[in-house]
Design a protein around this motif. Sequence first.
Motif, mmCIF file in Angstrom:
data_model
loop_
_atom_site.group_PDB
_atom_site.id
_atom_site.type_symbol
_atom_site.label_atom_id
_atom_site.label_comp_id
_atom_site.label_asym_id
_atom_site.label_seq_id
_atom_site.Cartn_x
_atom_site.Cartn_y
_atom_site.Cartn_z
ATOM 1 N N ILE A 136 122.537 -14.411 -29.805
ATOM 2 C CA ILE A 136 122.027 -14.183 -31.161
ATOM 3 C C ILE A 136 121.998 -15.494 -31.941
ATOM 4 C CG2 ILE A 136 122.590 -13.125 -33.388
ATOM 5 C CD1 ILE A 136 121.675 -10.936 -31.707
ATOM 6 N N GLU A 137 123.102 -16.226 -31.868
ATOM 7 C CA GLU A 137 123.195 -17.498 -32.584
ATOM 8 C C GLU A 137 122.184 -18.503 -32.048
ATOM 9 O OE1 GLU A 137 127.247 -18.547 -32.000
ATOM 10 O OE2 GLU A 137 128.041 -17.021 -33.380
ATOM 11 N N ARG A 138 122.010 -18.494 -30.734
ATOM 12 C CA ARG A 138 121.057 -19.431 -30.129
ATOM 13 C C ARG A 138 119.620 -19.104 -30.544
ATOM 14 N NH1 ARG A 138 120.977 -20.955 -23.676
ATOM 15 N NH2 ARG A 138 119.239 -22.429 -23.737
ATOM 16 N N ASP A 139 119.304 -17.822 -30.671
ATOM 17 C CA ASP A 139 117.965 -17.436 -31.123
ATOM 18 C C ASP A 139 117.655 -18.043 -32.484
ATOM 19 O OD1 ASP A 139 117.484 -15.912 -28.869
ATOM 20 O OD2 ASP A 139 118.051 -14.017 -29.805
ATOM 21 N N LEU A 140 118.610 -17.977 -33.389
ATOM 22 C CA LEU A 140 118.390 -18.513 -34.734
ATOM 23 C C LEU A 140 118.192 -20.018 -34.707
ATOM 24 C CD1 LEU A 140 121.094 -16.459 -36.689
ATOM 25 C CD2 LEU A 140 118.637 -16.010 -36.545
ATOM 26 N N THR A 141 118.991 -20.700 -33.885
ATOM 27 C CA THR A 141 118.883 -22.160 -33.786
ATOM 28 C C THR A 141 117.573 -22.566 -33.118
ATOM 29 O OG1 THR A 141 121.284 -22.365 -33.631
ATOM 30 C CG2 THR A 141 119.981 -24.246 -32.909
ATOM 31 N N ASP A 142 117.283 -21.940 -31.965
ATOM 32 C CA ASP A 142 116.061 -22.280 -31.233
ATOM 33 C C ASP A 142 114.817 -21.961 -32.054
ATOM 34 O OD1 ASP A 142 117.622 -23.087 -29.161
ATOM 35 O OD2 ASP A 142 117.063 -21.470 -27.784
ATOM 36 N N GLY A 143 114.845 -20.807 -32.715
ATOM 37 C CA GLY A 143 113.675 -20.412 -33.495
ATOM 38 C C GLY A 143 113.364 -21.382 -34.607
ATOM 39 N N ALA A 144 114.407 -21.873 -35.276
ATOM 40 C CA ALA A 144 114.201 -22.831 -36.363
ATOM 41 C C ALA A 144 113.593 -24.131 -35.848
ATOM 42 C CB ALA A 144 115.533 -23.099 -37.060
ATOM 43 N N LEU A 145 114.025 -24.579 -34.670
ATOM 44 C CA LEU A 145 113.481 -25.807 -34.083
ATOM 45 C C LEU A 145 112.042 -25.608 -33.601
ATOM 46 C CD1 LEU A 145 116.581 -27.011 -32.006
ATOM 47 C CD2 LEU A 145 115.679 -28.038 -34.100
ATOM 48 N N VAL B 286 119.751 -8.563 -36.434
ATOM 49 C CA VAL B 286 119.817 -7.148 -36.800
ATOM 50 C C VAL B 286 121.007 -6.532 -36.075
ATOM 51 C CG1 VAL B 286 118.628 -4.933 -36.859
ATOM 52 C CG2 VAL B 286 117.317 -7.056 -37.069
ATOM 53 N N ARG B 287 122.009 -6.140 -36.824
ATOM 54 C CA ARG B 287 123.173 -5.521 -36.217
ATOM 55 C C ARG B 287 122.853 -4.092 -35.791
ATOM 56 N NH1 ARG B 287 125.744 -9.740 -34.417
ATOM 57 N NH2 ARG B 287 126.142 -11.287 -36.056
ATOM 58 N N ASN B 288 123.647 -3.619 -34.854
ATOM 59 C CA ASN B 288 123.364 -2.345 -34.215
ATOM 60 C C ASN B 288 123.148 -1.202 -35.210
ATOM 61 O OD1 ASN B 288 124.837 0.334 -33.026
ATOM 62 N ND2 ASN B 288 123.548 -0.665 -31.503
ATOM 63 N N GLU B 289 123.967 -1.142 -36.234
ATOM 64 C CA GLU B 289 123.873 -0.026 -37.176
ATOM 65 C C GLU B 289 122.596 -0.062 -38.008
ATOM 66 O OE1 GLU B 289 126.461 -3.279 -39.069
ATOM 67 O OE2 GLU B 289 126.227 -2.319 -37.100
ATOM 68 N N LYS B 290 121.882 -1.185 -37.977
ATOM 69 C CA LYS B 290 120.641 -1.311 -38.746
ATOM 70 C C LYS B 290 119.383 -1.181 -37.882
ATOM 71 C CE LYS B 290 122.359 -2.141 -42.864
ATOM 72 N NZ LYS B 290 122.079 -1.255 -44.020
ATOM 73 N N LEU B 291 119.543 -1.053 -36.577
ATOM 74 C CA LEU B 291 118.378 -1.008 -35.689
ATOM 75 C C LEU B 291 117.458 0.177 -35.988
ATOM 76 C CD1 LEU B 291 119.844 -2.039 -32.214
ATOM 77 C CD2 LEU B 291 118.187 -3.300 -33.600
ATOM 78 N N TYR C 5 123.661 -2.468 -28.422
ATOM 79 C CA TYR C 5 123.370 -3.886 -28.608
ATOM 80 C C TYR C 5 123.012 -4.215 -30.055
ATOM 81 C CZ TYR C 5 122.969 -4.482 -23.492
ATOM 82 O OH TYR C 5 123.209 -4.537 -22.149
ATOM 83 N N ASP C 6 123.157 -5.486 -30.380
ATOM 84 C CA ASP C 6 122.533 -6.063 -31.566
ATOM 85 C C ASP C 6 121.195 -6.652 -31.129
ATOM 86 O OD1 ASP C 6 124.768 -5.458 -33.164
ATOM 87 O OD2 ASP C 6 125.765 -7.326 -32.583
ATOM 88 N N ALA C 7 120.444 -7.213 -32.098
ATOM 89 C CA ALA C 7 119.125 -7.743 -31.751
ATOM 90 C C ALA C 7 118.734 -8.895 -32.660
ATOM 91 C CB ALA C 7 118.066 -6.642 -31.834
ATOM 92 N N THR C 8 117.781 -9.668 -32.186
ATOM 93 C CA THR C 8 117.109 -10.683 -33.003
ATOM 94 C C THR C 8 115.731 -10.153 -33.358
ATOM 95 O OG1 THR C 8 118.269 -12.514 -31.925
ATOM 96 C CG2 THR C 8 116.215 -13.034 -33.080
ATOM 97 N N PHE C 9 115.406 -10.154 -34.626
ATOM 98 C CA PHE C 9 114.071 -9.736 -35.057
ATOM 99 C C PHE C 9 113.212 -10.979 -35.273
ATOM 100 C CE2 PHE C 9 110.926 -8.968 -38.421
ATOM 101 C CZ PHE C 9 110.201 -7.940 -37.824
#
Length: 382
Positions: free
Chosen positions: A103-112, A126-131, A142-146
Amino acid sequence: MTQTTIGIVGSGIVGSTAAYYLARAGYEVTVFDEGIGQATSASAGIICPWFTLRRNKPWYFLVSNGAEFYRDMMQDLQADGFDTSDIFQQDGALIMRDKENRIERDLTDGALKRETAPSIGHIETVRNEKLSDYFPLLTTDYDATFVEGGARINGRALVQTLQAAIEHFGGKLLRERAKTSFDAKGAVALSSPSLREQSFDRILLSAGPQLPSLLEPLGYEVDVTAHKGQLLSFYSEEWVDKHWPVIMLPGKLDLIPFNNGEIVVGATHEADMGYDLNFDEERLATLRSQAEAWLPAIKDMPVHRREVGSRAYTPDSAVLVGQVPNLSNVWAVSGLGASGLTSGPFLGHQWTQLVQNGDWRIKAEDFPIEQYIRLKSDTLNT
């Protein structure tokens, strides 16, 4: 001034894109395709290539540029009077993650990556309870990256629209199998049941797994094989116009909800089945079972649609693209595999730039076509 003639074998996503843009530019274009087993017309796909774990830079160059190019192609088709609403729909993508570091890597990679791929858009965790706010049918721990820029593509609708555009601009579509040969001057020519041997100024071989059979008569051996892919879908009126994001699951399973109320599940990856285009009930049952674990709502639903097609793969899963060695008027594109829906239009359009301007963004050193296409030893000795 003599008009440049273009022959294209294969009216899938690469060939149809190339034919559309060249016919649009006034070239005399003839497209050959018997329409059997075409992967594009049997497929639905996700356009969200930016968060792959694959470390092949040339491949990423193709898919990232492919995702950007889709927006341009849709605008071009709309400007020409064609409706693209059923072809390309951007409602975001949910990438399911089982580890916090991903999840953390998605945010970093996406910004670059957003610097060179602005279509990525907004990214958030997006945490599991919000999916359920994004996709109410989904059941998971699971959690997810949107990813805002994630989109879905209807392969059949795309090819049909491109083919209509080709004919609109005067291109010729021959729904027949093409054969290759050498003409009296030693250049490659094409023929079909309704067309005598004809020479073309430029030829593109974009027939996916059929490339070996096209080049074999010219004395070549080609390292491309066919992988079978099957998918199925479910439909409910209650799912119409929900604008749910596509779901990218661990492994190779995708859930693709369309706004017409259809959810596509797929696809299988069957390297052992070659050119067999029969439905495999056992594999489809497994596909359904895997999907039901994520979408319990489909357990008692009938299958709405099934599709089967063949994708082309090279031995190392790299893309085959470039001028065929020792043939001055022939280029080939194959080996796109499961990412063909993403990279195909960009590759087709790039070839049109080469034809029109003498240059394209495909670097030969990144895509050494001679690794996959070679003259047979008996040809070399003659």
